[in-house]
Design a protein around this motif. Structure first.
Motif, short mmCIF file in Angstrom:
data_model
loop_
_atom_site.label_atom_id
_atom_site.label_comp_id
_atom_site.label_asym_id
_atom_site.label_seq_id
_atom_site.Cartn_x
_atom_site.Cartn_y
_atom_site.Cartn_z
N ASP A 1 -30.78 12.28 -70.41
CA ASP A 1 -30.14 13.56 -70.14
C ASP A 1 -30.49 14.57 -71.32
N ALA A 2 -31.35 15.74 -71.28
CA ALA A 2 -31.88 16.62 -72.06
C ALA A 2 -30.69 17.18 -72.98
N SER A 3 -29.32 17.33 -72.06
CA SER A 3 -28.51 18.13 -72.71
C SER A 3 -27.74 17.31 -74.01
N THR A 4 -27.94 16.18 -73.92
CA THR A 4 -27.49 15.31 -75.05
C THR A 4 -28.08 15.45 -76.20
N ALA A 5 -29.15 16.17 -76.42
CA ALA A 5 -29.99 16.33 -77.99
C ALA A 5 -28.84 16.88 -78.75
N ARG A 6 -29.27 16.48 -79.93
CA ARG A 6 -28.59 16.90 -81.37
C ARG A 6 -29.52 17.08 -82.43
N ARG A 7 -29.46 17.98 -83.01
CA ARG A 7 -30.41 18.07 -84.38
C ARG A 7 -29.70 17.35 -85.65
N LEU A 8 -30.61 16.82 -86.23
CA LEU A 8 -30.36 15.93 -87.51
C LEU A 8 -31.29 16.57 -88.49
N GLN A 9 -30.51 16.44 -89.74
CA GLN A 9 -31.32 16.95 -90.90
C GLN A 9 -31.85 15.79 -91.72
N PRO A 10 -33.08 15.86 -92.15
CA PRO A 10 -33.95 14.80 -92.78
C PRO A 10 -33.02 14.05 -93.91
N ASP A 11 -32.10 14.65 -94.38
CA ASP A 11 -31.37 14.15 -95.65
C ASP A 11 -29.99 13.62 -95.22
N ASP A 12 -29.95 13.65 -93.91
CA ASP A 12 -28.61 13.08 -93.30
C ASP A 12 -28.83 12.64 -91.85
N LEU A 13 -29.10 11.23 -91.77
CA LEU A 13 -29.17 10.45 -90.21
C LEU A 13 -27.94 9.76 -90.13
N SER A 14 -26.71 10.07 -91.00
CA SER A 14 -25.51 9.34 -90.82
C SER A 14 -24.87 9.30 -89.25
N PRO A 15 -25.32 10.33 -88.53
CA PRO A 15 -24.70 10.25 -87.11
C PRO A 15 -25.54 9.01 -86.26
N LEU A 16 -26.46 8.51 -86.95
CA LEU A 16 -27.25 7.30 -86.37
C LEU A 16 -26.50 6.18 -86.84
N GLY A 17 -25.75 6.19 -87.85
CA GLY A 17 -24.90 4.82 -88.39
C GLY A 17 -25.50 4.56 -89.70
N THR A 18 -24.09 3.95 -90.03
CA THR A 18 -24.25 3.74 -91.60
C THR A 18 -25.39 2.81 -92.00
N GLY A 19 -26.19 3.17 -93.09
CA GLY A 19 -27.00 2.68 -93.67
C GLY A 19 -28.40 3.03 -92.93
N THR A 20 -28.43 4.21 -92.32
CA THR A 20 -29.48 4.68 -91.55
C THR A 20 -30.11 5.97 -92.46
N ARG A 21 -31.30 5.91 -92.93
CA ARG A 21 -31.88 7.10 -93.52
C ARG A 21 -33.30 7.32 -93.16
N LEU A 22 -33.87 8.44 -93.24
CA LEU A 22 -35.05 8.80 -93.27
C LEU A 22 -36.03 8.11 -94.43
N ARG A 23 -37.04 7.29 -94.39
CA ARG A 23 -37.47 6.75 -95.44
C ARG A 23 -38.91 7.74 -95.66
N SER A 24 -39.47 8.25 -94.67
CA SER A 24 -40.61 8.83 -95.03
C SER A 24 -41.11 9.89 -93.50
N VAL A 25 -41.81 10.53 -93.69
CA VAL A 25 -42.53 11.31 -92.78
C VAL A 25 -44.07 11.65 -93.40
N THR A 26 -45.09 11.04 -92.76
CA THR A 26 -46.37 11.01 -93.52
C THR A 26 -47.50 11.79 -92.28
N VAL A 27 -48.51 12.29 -92.85
CA VAL A 27 -49.38 12.59 -92.05
C VAL A 27 -50.86 12.28 -92.63
N GLU A 28 -51.86 11.88 -91.59
CA GLU A 28 -52.86 11.48 -92.02
C GLU A 28 -54.18 11.81 -91.14
N ALA A 29 -55.33 12.40 -91.58
CA ALA A 29 -56.35 12.69 -90.81
C ALA A 29 -56.87 11.37 -90.23
N VAL A 30 -57.34 11.39 -88.84
CA VAL A 30 -57.98 10.18 -88.37
C VAL A 30 -59.37 10.74 -87.66
#
Length: 228
Positions: free
Chosen positions: A143-172
């Motif tokens: 259901d597309a309408s259930t989307a919610r925006r999250l901030q990189p420094d706060d993933l608490s809506p996904l549960g206690t102890g859940t946090r963004l460790r990293s996002v990286t990019v690499e040329a291949v």
């Protein structure tokens, strides 16, 4: 015999046309965007390869485009996190950010490079700050309408102890496009977002998702999830 005399010219013409199409459509570079999330069950990660294409056509103007899918990470327990092919430009939807994220991330890491130099870079670099793509989660992936925006420094809506460790990019490696099927032929563009978000290529459903995360009335909203 009359037919045979045309084989050479026709074959040459076909080779020129095919070669020109390869020149026009071949990526300038490809990059792998990787997202890692710490959870109570350990680190989970997902990545996608995106190709970036400068305009090489014959019209007087054109723009850089990209092909690939958003990264959707399954966190288990019905939870998920998506890094969309969308950036936030002071509250407005920025679709061009996905085209330049690799170049800008390498520049932010201290490498003085231009767009044409991205394909020669090695190693992964962090994606942070304004370079971070918009993050979203879907309470019900069907259901597309259930989307919610999250901030990189706060993933608490996904549960206690859940946090963004990293996002990286690499040329291949670009490889031998259009036969870049993997291995020595080059990294293929990642597809499969519709297996996780079945509605992803529907403009109407994608519009509902973007409206839910704060970007209503956005042109071509499905390009935030999949680009052909």
């Amino acid at each position: 015999m009359n037919i045979l005399k045309w084989v050479g010219p026709v074959g040459l013409l076909a080779a020129l046309v095919i070669g020109d199409q390869i020149r026009i459509n071949r990526p300038a570079h490809k990059y792998r965007l990787t997202m890692e999330v710490e959870t109570p069950d350990g680190v989970k990660s997902a990545s996608n390869v995106v190709s970036v294409h400068p305009y090489r056509g014959y019209q007087p103007s054109g723009k850089v485009t990209s092909r690939g899918d958003a990264v959707v990470l399954d966190l288990g327990g019905g939870r998920n996190l998506a890094a969309l092919m969308l950036h936030d430009d002071k509250g407005s939807a920025d679709f061009d950010g996905a085209n330049f994220v690799a170049m800008r991330a390498y520049q932010a890491a201290g490498r003085k490079i231009a767009f044409r130099d991205v394909s020669s870079q090695t190693g992964a670099v962090p994606v942070t700050g304004e370079l971070m793509p918009v993050l979203a989660s879907f309470t019900d992936p069907r259901d597309a309408s259930t989307a919610r925006r999250l901030q990189p420094d706060d993933l608490s809506p996904l549960g206690t102890g859940t946090r963004l460790r990293s996002v990286t990019v690499e040329a291949v490696p670009n490889g031998f496009w259009p036969i870049d099927f993997g291995g020595g032929l080059g990294e293929p563009v990642t597809r499969g977002v519709t297996a996780k978000l079945p509605w992803a290529t529907s403009e109407g459903e994608a519009a509902r998702a973007l409206a839910a995360i704060g970007f209503p009335n956005t042109p071509e909203p499905a390009t935030a999830l999949a680009r052909k």
